[in-house]
Structures are given as C-alpha cells and as structure tokens.
Design a protein around this motif. Structure first.
Motif, PDB file in Angstrom:
ATOM      1  N   PRO A   1       0.833  -1.215   0.000  1.00 17.03           N
ATOM      2  CA  PRO A   1       0.000   0.000   0.000  1.00 17.03           C
ATOM      3  C   PRO A   1       0.862   1.257   0.000  1.00 17.03           C
ATOM      4  N   LYS A   2       0.400   2.294  -0.656  1.00 16.98           N
ATOM      5  CA  LYS A   2       1.173   3.535  -0.777  1.00 16.98           C
ATOM      6  C   LYS A   2       1.171   4.347   0.508  1.00 16.98           C
ATOM      7  N   THR A   3       0.146   4.155   1.334  1.00 16.32           N
ATOM      8  CA  THR A   3       0.064   4.890   2.597  1.00 16.32           C
ATOM      9  C   THR A   3       0.173   3.915   3.760  1.00 16.32           C
TER      10      THR A   3
ATOM     11  N   ARG B   1       6.096  -4.276   6.548  1.00 12.96           N
ATOM     12  CA  ARG B   1       6.310  -4.406   5.106  1.00 12.96           C
ATOM     13  C   ARG B   1       7.241  -5.579   4.858  1.00 12.96           C
TER      14      ARG B   1
END
Length: 322
Positions: free
Chosen positions: A186-188, A228
């Motif tokens: 996810p980018k955020t 992550r």
C-alpha cells in the motif's frame, strides 16, 4: 417452532426505481435478503410463501414497483437435532455466560448444506449448553468466521448474553481486530475503506463491492500497515461493520487481496503451504454482559501464518543479485 415473517416495502428513495419498476421479484428479494440464496427465494415464491400487497405471488419474474408491500414467510427447516461431537476446542476465555474460542483453519462454524457434522457448533454442544436464540443451526453464534479464517470468536451460552453481545456489535462497542498478509505494498501507512458489500451480481457464491441501491450493505474497514515484507504486507484490520467476507472483499477492492485467498485473489503461488486466506482474527475486545467489565482476548497466530511471515522476512532480508 413458528415460521419467520419478514415485511418489506419497495422504496423509491433507497431502491432507485427506473420507470416505476425496479426488478424481478426474485432478484429484488435476493438483494434484500442476502442470507438467502436466489434458488431458496425462488422456491419460497413457487411454494406460495411470498405475498405482494396481501396477495400470494407464485411467479418469480413478477415486477415489483414503488410502494409494493412484500411479505415473506420463511418456514423453519425440518432438521435433525445437531449432535454433540468431541472435537478439541482451543478456549481463550470462558465464564458462565460466554466463551471465546480460537478457531482453526478448515473448521466450519455451523451446520449447513455440505457440512452437517464436524462443525464448531457440534464441538461446542459437547462442551456446554448454548443460547437458543441463535437458531436451530447456529445456537449461540454471535458472529461468524469464514471456514479458513482463524482466530478469536465469541459464543453466547445464554440468551441474555447473546442479545447483549449482538447489541455491542451493532453499537460498534465491541472491537474486532484482524491480521492479514496481502499481495503488494500500500502507498500509505493507514486508510479506511468505506464501500458497501453485497452478493456478487453474477457469482452468487461470492461477495463484492455492490452499490447500496443494488442491494449492497454499508461496510467500513480501517487498516494500517503492521509490517512491510518485500512485495507483501502484513496489515492490521479493524472492522466497524461485519459483512460477509468484508475484509477479503475490501482488500481486493483496494488492489491488495489477501494472500492465499482461493476466491478473491489470483491464486499466485507464494511457496508456502496455506490452508486458505492468510487472515486471522487476532484480538477481540468486548464487555462482559453481566459484570460490565471489558474482556480483551488475543488469539495466537496459527503455525502456517507464522511460517508465512518467517519465509517472507527471510526473502526480504536477502538482497537480489543483479
């Protein structure tokens, strides 16, 4: 036991009628009653259990229109008594009113077509009495977990506890937290998915993001990145609502389906033997129906989930050679 009676009205505002007609009767009822399959609804219509404006309607393709009053009678299924079975239970918390179990992957929660025995309910009945108002097939079952979703699940022993726990879920005072491994990054770091969930318009075995005017029910999922893992991400999910397959559908909708999900992901091989989707009901917080004290239970991750994380961490620690 008496039949279940349901009264519905075709509403112009919420049903978005076109030319004063919305849909065939069977399709409209399928959207309004997501717990019933379309074939079940068609049988109810054919057998005379559905009325429109006080008159029996036995034709499934009848069009419904604004203001129509629909009355559905659902006869209770004639079922054999559910038999207690000595199936091991991992009990995380128990008192006189409720218990919280750590459900393993592969265990169906309650008897249904194709799973008449060997369910969590069979195991629970061998352990203790359950609340009766959950229904013949689902005594004491306050909320469900999918067959291959693991983790904490509360079950009511008494009718009072059942009603109290249901009210907590409705009022959103009970907190349900999940951990899931998803494909991609996810980018955020955090986000909230607010998308209605309903029966898939084509594949009735699946759920999907469906507009509320077409039968979807409001659904809200909060998420944040926990860790992550290269091209994968461990995400912490918190449910505000509890629709069928909600996390799995919302994750797919945001472009990051749950790893190992046989229904909503692309089936990419990750190199780890998983029983199904890597989704775990990690923590459950609720109020004791009698004492009022808060109960918070954390369910340990199952071994296949731990192995998956270890493998992905090792992969992420090894630099790629050019």
């Amino acid at each position: 036991m008496s039949h279940s009676e349901i009264d519905l009205t075709v509403n112009e505002t919420t049903d978005f009628l076109t030319d004063n007609q919305i849909d065939r009767l069977d399709r409209w009822l399928t959207n309004k009653l997501p717990d019933l399959s379309r074939s079940r609804i068609q049988k109810l219509i054919e057998q005379g259990w559905v009325q429109i404006n006080g008159k029996i309607c036995a034709f499934k393709n009848t069009k419904v229109k604004t203001g129509d009053r629909i009355h559905v009678t659902i006869p209770n299924a004639q079922v054999t008594e559910i038999q207690p079975e000595e199936i091991p239970l991992d009990i995380l918390y128990e008192d006189d009113n409720l218990l919280i179990v750590n459900k393993p992957a592969g265990l169906v929660v309650h008897p249904a077509a194709g799973h008449q025995a060997g369910t969590l309910v069979n195991a629970l009945l061998a352990h203790c009495p359950l609340a009766e108002i959950g229904g013949v097939h689902r005594p004491g079952i306050v909320h469900r977990l999918d067959k291959d979703t693991t983790g904490a699940m509360v079950v009511a022993k008494t009718d009072l506890a059942y009603q109290h726990l249901q009210a907590q879920l409705k009022a959103k005072t009970a907190r349900r937290e999940y951990l899931g491994v998803v494909y991609g990054v996810p980018k955020t770091e955090t986000g909230t998915i607010v998308q209605p969930v309903g029966r898939h318009p084509v594949d009735r075995k699946k759920m999907a993001v469906v507009p509320e005017e077409k039968g979807g029910r409001s659904a809200v999922t909060h998420w944040r990145v926990q860790e992550r893992l290269g091209n994968y991400t461990l995400i912490h999910f918190q449910l505000e609502t509890g629709r069928t397959h909600q996390i799995r559908v919302h994750s797919t909708h945001m472009g990051h389906p749950i790893v190992g999900d046989p229904v909503y992901s692309s089936g990419r091989d990750i190199g780890v033997n998983l029983p199904g989707q890597a989704l775990h009901a990690w923590r459950l917080s609720l109020q004791n129906p009698i004492s009022g004290q808060m109960i918070q239970v954390t369910a340990p991750l199952p071994q296949h989930f731990v192995t998956l994380l270890e493998v992905l961490r090792r992969r992420g620690a090894i630099p790629h050679l050019s």
